[in-house]
Design a protein around this motif. Structure first.
Motif, PDB file in Angstrom:
ATOM      1  N   VAL A  81       0.840  -1.200   0.000  1.00  0.00           N
ATOM      2  CA  VAL A  81       0.000   0.000   0.000  1.00  0.00           C
ATOM      3  C   VAL A  81       0.875   1.250   0.000  1.00  0.00           C
ATOM      4  O   VAL A  81       0.646   2.179  -0.777  1.00  0.00           O
ATOM      5  CB  VAL A  81      -0.975   0.005   1.201  1.00  0.00           C
ATOM      6  CG1 VAL A  81      -1.647   1.358   1.356  1.00  0.00           C
ATOM      7  CG2 VAL A  81      -2.012  -1.087   1.044  1.00  0.00           C
ATOM      8  N   ASP A  82       1.890   1.264   0.858  1.00  0.00           N
ATOM      9  CA  ASP A  82       2.790   2.423   0.918  1.00  0.00           C
ATOM     10  C   ASP A  82       3.470   2.659  -0.434  1.00  0.00           C
ATOM     11  O   ASP A  82       3.624   3.803  -0.870  1.00  0.00           O
ATOM     12  CB  ASP A  82       3.854   2.222   2.007  1.00  0.00           C
ATOM     13  CG  ASP A  82       3.284   2.289   3.410  1.00  0.00           C
ATOM     14  OD1 ASP A  82       2.131   2.760   3.580  1.00  0.00           O
ATOM     15  OD2 ASP A  82       3.978   1.852   4.350  1.00  0.00           O
ATOM     16  N   GLU A  83       3.853   1.585  -1.090  1.00  0.00           N
ATOM     17  CA  GLU A  83       4.498   1.689  -2.400  1.00  0.00           C
ATOM     18  C   GLU A  83       3.543   2.300  -3.433  1.00  0.00           C
ATOM     19  O   GLU A  83       3.926   3.178  -4.206  1.00  0.00           O
ATOM     20  CB  GLU A  83       4.943   0.297  -2.849  1.00  0.00           C
ATOM     21  CG  GLU A  83       5.776   0.263  -4.100  1.00  0.00           C
ATOM     22  CD  GLU A  83       6.219  -1.159  -4.413  1.00  0.00           C
ATOM     23  OE1 GLU A  83       5.626  -1.770  -5.326  1.00  0.00           O
ATOM     24  OE2 GLU A  83       7.146  -1.641  -3.739  1.00  0.00           O
ATOM     25  N   PHE A  84       2.299   1.830  -3.447  1.00  0.00           N
ATOM     26  CA  PHE A  84       1.302   2.386  -4.367  1.00  0.00           C
ATOM     27  C   PHE A  84       1.052   3.863  -4.071  1.00  0.00           C
ATOM     28  O   PHE A  84       0.948   4.675  -4.992  1.00  0.00           O
ATOM     29  CB  PHE A  84      -0.028   1.622  -4.288  1.00  0.00           C
ATOM     30  CG  PHE A  84      -0.055   0.373  -5.110  1.00  0.00           C
ATOM     31  CD1 PHE A  84       0.076   0.414  -6.493  1.00  0.00           C
ATOM     32  CD2 PHE A  84      -0.227  -0.868  -4.511  1.00  0.00           C
ATOM     33  CE1 PHE A  84       0.039  -0.737  -7.258  1.00  0.00           C
ATOM     34  CE2 PHE A  84      -0.263  -2.027  -5.261  1.00  0.00           C
ATOM     35  CZ  PHE A  84      -0.127  -1.963  -6.634  1.00  0.00           C
ATOM     36  N   MET A  85       0.931   4.187  -2.799  1.00  0.00           N
ATOM     37  CA  MET A  85       0.664   5.575  -2.412  1.00  0.00           C
ATOM     38  C   MET A  85       1.790   6.486  -2.910  1.00  0.00           C
ATOM     39  O   MET A  85       1.541   7.562  -3.437  1.00  0.00           O
ATOM     40  CB  MET A  85       0.514   5.696  -0.891  1.00  0.00           C
ATOM     41  CG  MET A  85      -0.631   4.891  -0.309  1.00  0.00           C
ATOM     42  SD  MET A  85      -2.250   5.467  -0.800  1.00  0.00           S
ATOM     43  CE  MET A  85      -2.453   6.813   0.318  1.00  0.00           C
ATOM     44  N   LYS A  86       3.019   6.040  -2.725  1.00  0.00           N
ATOM     45  CA  LYS A  86       4.175   6.828  -3.159  1.00  0.00           C
ATOM     46  C   LYS A  86       4.243   6.898  -4.691  1.00  0.00           C
ATOM     47  O   LYS A  86       4.454   7.964  -5.268  1.00  0.00           O
ATOM     48  CB  LYS A  86       5.452   6.212  -2.589  1.00  0.00           C
ATOM     49  CG  LYS A  86       6.686   7.022  -2.861  1.00  0.00           C
ATOM     50  CD  LYS A  86       7.902   6.403  -2.187  1.00  0.00           C
ATOM     51  CE  LYS A  86       9.129   7.238  -2.452  1.00  0.00           C
ATOM     52  NZ  LYS A  86      10.320   6.668  -1.826  1.00  0.00           N
ATOM     53  N   LYS A  87       4.057   5.753  -5.337  1.00  0.00           N
ATOM     54  CA  LYS A  87       4.143   5.684  -6.799  1.00  0.00           C
ATOM     55  C   LYS A  87       3.157   6.633  -7.475  1.00  0.00           C
ATOM     56  O   LYS A  87       3.485   7.295  -8.452  1.00  0.00           O
ATOM     57  CB  LYS A  87       3.878   4.250  -7.256  1.00  0.00           C
ATOM     58  CG  LYS A  87       3.936   4.051  -8.760  1.00  0.00           C
ATOM     59  CD  LYS A  87       3.712   2.588  -9.117  1.00  0.00           C
ATOM     60  CE  LYS A  87       3.773   2.373 -10.613  1.00  0.00           C
ATOM     61  NZ  LYS A  87       3.581   0.956 -10.967  1.00  0.00           N
ATOM     62  N   TYR A  88       1.931   6.699  -6.951  1.00  0.00           N
ATOM     63  CA  TYR A  88       0.899   7.520  -7.576  1.00  0.00           C
ATOM     64  C   TYR A  88       0.729   8.890  -6.922  1.00  0.00           C
ATOM     65  O   TYR A  88      -0.140   9.657  -7.316  1.00  0.00           O
ATOM     66  CB  TYR A  88      -0.440   6.764  -7.585  1.00  0.00           C
ATOM     67  CG  TYR A  88      -0.361   5.522  -8.436  1.00  0.00           C
ATOM     68  CD1 TYR A  88      -0.235   5.606  -9.827  1.00  0.00           C
ATOM     69  CD2 TYR A  88      -0.364   4.252  -7.864  1.00  0.00           C
ATOM     70  CE1 TYR A  88      -0.118   4.471 -10.607  1.00  0.00           C
ATOM     71  CE2 TYR A  88      -0.257   3.113  -8.642  1.00  0.00           C
ATOM     72  CZ  TYR A  88      -0.137   3.229 -10.005  1.00  0.00           C
ATOM     73  OH  TYR A  88      -0.018   2.106 -10.782  1.00  0.00           O
ATOM     74  N   GLY A  89       1.575   9.191  -5.929  1.00  0.00           N
ATOM     75  CA  GLY A  89       1.524  10.502  -5.288  1.00  0.00           C
ATOM     76  C   GLY A  89       0.265  10.734  -4.469  1.00  0.00           C
ATOM     77  O   GLY A  89      -0.173  11.864  -4.296  1.00  0.00           O
ATOM     78  N   TRP A  90      -0.303   9.651  -3.946  1.00  0.00           N
ATOM     79  CA  TRP A  90      -1.525   9.774  -3.152  1.00  0.00           C
ATOM     80  C   TRP A  90      -1.188  10.041  -1.703  1.00  0.00           C
ATOM     81  O   TRP A  90      -0.167   9.616  -1.190  1.00  0.00           O
ATOM     82  CB  TRP A  90      -2.350   8.508  -3.218  1.00  0.00           C
ATOM     83  CG  TRP A  90      -2.885   8.194  -4.581  1.00  0.00           C
ATOM     84  CD1 TRP A  90      -2.847   8.981  -5.688  1.00  0.00           C
ATOM     85  CD2 TRP A  90      -3.519   6.988  -4.975  1.00  0.00           C
ATOM     86  NE1 TRP A  90      -3.436   8.336  -6.737  1.00  0.00           N
ATOM     87  CE2 TRP A  90      -3.857   7.117  -6.333  1.00  0.00           C
ATOM     88  CE3 TRP A  90      -3.838   5.813  -4.309  1.00  0.00           C
ATOM     89  CZ2 TRP A  90      -4.503   6.119  -7.030  1.00  0.00           C
ATOM     90  CZ3 TRP A  90      -4.486   4.820  -5.013  1.00  0.00           C
ATOM     91  CH2 TRP A  90      -4.818   4.969  -6.351  1.00  0.00           C
ATOM     92  N   LYS A  91      -2.069  10.720  -1.044  1.00  0.00           N
ATOM     93  CA  LYS A  91      -1.940  10.973   0.401  1.00  0.00           C
ATOM     94  C   LYS A  91      -3.213  10.427   1.037  1.00  0.00           C
ATOM     95  O   LYS A  91      -4.296  10.490   0.472  1.00  0.00           O
ATOM     96  CB  LYS A  91      -1.844  12.472   0.675  1.00  0.00           C
ATOM     97  CG  LYS A  91      -0.709  13.148  -0.068  1.00  0.00           C
ATOM     98  CD  LYS A  91       0.364  13.555   0.880  1.00  0.00           C
ATOM     99  CE  LYS A  91       1.440  14.360   0.239  1.00  0.00           C
ATOM    100  NZ  LYS A  91       2.389  13.643  -0.559  1.00  0.00           N
ATOM    101  N   PHE A  92      -3.081   9.903   2.263  1.00  0.00           N
ATOM    102  CA  PHE A  92      -4.269   9.473   2.993  1.00  0.00           C
ATOM    103  C   PHE A  92      -5.064  10.720   3.341  1.00  0.00           C
ATOM    104  O   PHE A  92      -4.526  11.699   3.837  1.00  0.00           O
ATOM    105  CB  PHE A  92      -3.901   8.720   4.269  1.00  0.00           C
ATOM    106  CG  PHE A  92      -3.509   7.308   4.026  1.00  0.00           C
ATOM    107  CD1 PHE A  92      -4.436   6.370   3.626  1.00  0.00           C
ATOM    108  CD2 PHE A  92      -2.194   6.905   4.191  1.00  0.00           C
ATOM    109  CE1 PHE A  92      -4.065   5.044   3.387  1.00  0.00           C
ATOM    110  CE2 PHE A  92      -1.811   5.589   3.978  1.00  0.00           C
ATOM    111  CZ  PHE A  92      -2.761   4.669   3.562  1.00  0.00           C
ATOM    112  N   VAL A  93      -6.348  10.686   3.083  1.00  0.00           N
ATOM    113  CA  VAL A  93      -7.226  11.808   3.398  1.00  0.00           C
ATOM    114  C   VAL A  93      -8.181  11.351   4.495  1.00  0.00           C
ATOM    115  O   VAL A  93      -8.864  10.343   4.347  1.00  0.00           O
ATOM    116  CB  VAL A  93      -8.031  12.248   2.157  1.00  0.00           C
ATOM    117  CG1 VAL A  93      -8.966  13.381   2.516  1.00  0.00           C
ATOM    118  CG2 VAL A  93      -7.092  12.661   1.037  1.00  0.00           C
ATOM    119  N   GLN A  94      -8.201  12.065   5.576  1.00  0.00           N
ATOM    120  CA  GLN A  94      -9.107  11.766   6.680  1.00  0.00           C
ATOM    121  C   GLN A  94     -10.392  12.532   6.490  1.00  0.00           C
ATOM    122  O   GLN A  94     -10.374  13.745   6.414  1.00  0.00           O
ATOM    123  CB  GLN A  94      -8.475  12.152   8.024  1.00  0.00           C
ATOM    124  CG  GLN A  94      -7.211  11.367   8.346  1.00  0.00           C
ATOM    125  CD  GLN A  94      -7.508   9.918   8.676  1.00  0.00           C
ATOM    126  OE1 GLN A  94      -8.521   9.596   9.267  1.00  0.00           O
ATOM    127  NE2 GLN A  94      -6.599   9.041   8.268  1.00  0.00           N
TER     128      GLN A  94
END
Length: 146
Positions: A131-144
């Motif tokens: 999950v961390d790899e995907f988040m970094k690869k696509y430039g996503w941030k967790f949104v609360q």
């Protein structure tokens, strides 16, 4: 007549990433049940696989479906079925959230291949690392959301 084919890679995990799906036998039963249930509900589930704490699905969404509804139908019914059939020692629950991303028609085969090799993949990388790899690869941030 409308013709729609929108591919989505849908991933969801067990509650708190508990390893409820800890045997190949349980996983195969759950995957087969999800396939059968998806077919009954008119969901085109191209392939499914996963590991101890999560599942990957490649789905083609039709003109009358939403990703949210598909996830709800798959997760809700399968958790009910898993508990009814006592496949886990404790009450089975899916995490509320999920991860979904569109897939280009030109990448379908590579996504199928990736999904089919989940067991091998997770011998060297945890779901959290993935999950961390995907988040970094696509430039996503967790949104609360509150």
């Amino acid at each position: 007549m409308s013709w729609v084919r929108i591919w989505v890679h849908l991933v969801f995990s067990t509650k708190n990433r508990e390893p409820y799906l800890n045997s190949k036998e349980i996983r195969q039963k759950v995957f087969q049940h999800i396939k059968d249930n998806a077919k009954l509900k008119g969901i085109w589930l191209d392939c499914i696989n996963g590991y101890q704490d999560h599942i990957h699905c490649l789905i083609s969404v039709n003109k009358d479906q939403t990703i949210s509804t598909i996830a709800q139908l798959i997760k809700g019914e399968s958790s009910f079925w898993i508990n009814k059939n006592k496949l886990t020692k404790t009450k089975f629950i899916w995490q509320d959230d999920y991860w979904a991303v569109s897939v280009s028609e030109s990448h379908i085969e590579s996504v199928r291949e990736y999904i089919s090799k989940q067991e091998e993949h997770h011998k060297v990388k945890t779901f959290t690392e993935e999950v961390d790899e995907f988040m970094k690869k696509y430039g996503w941030k967790f949104v609360q959301h509150k």
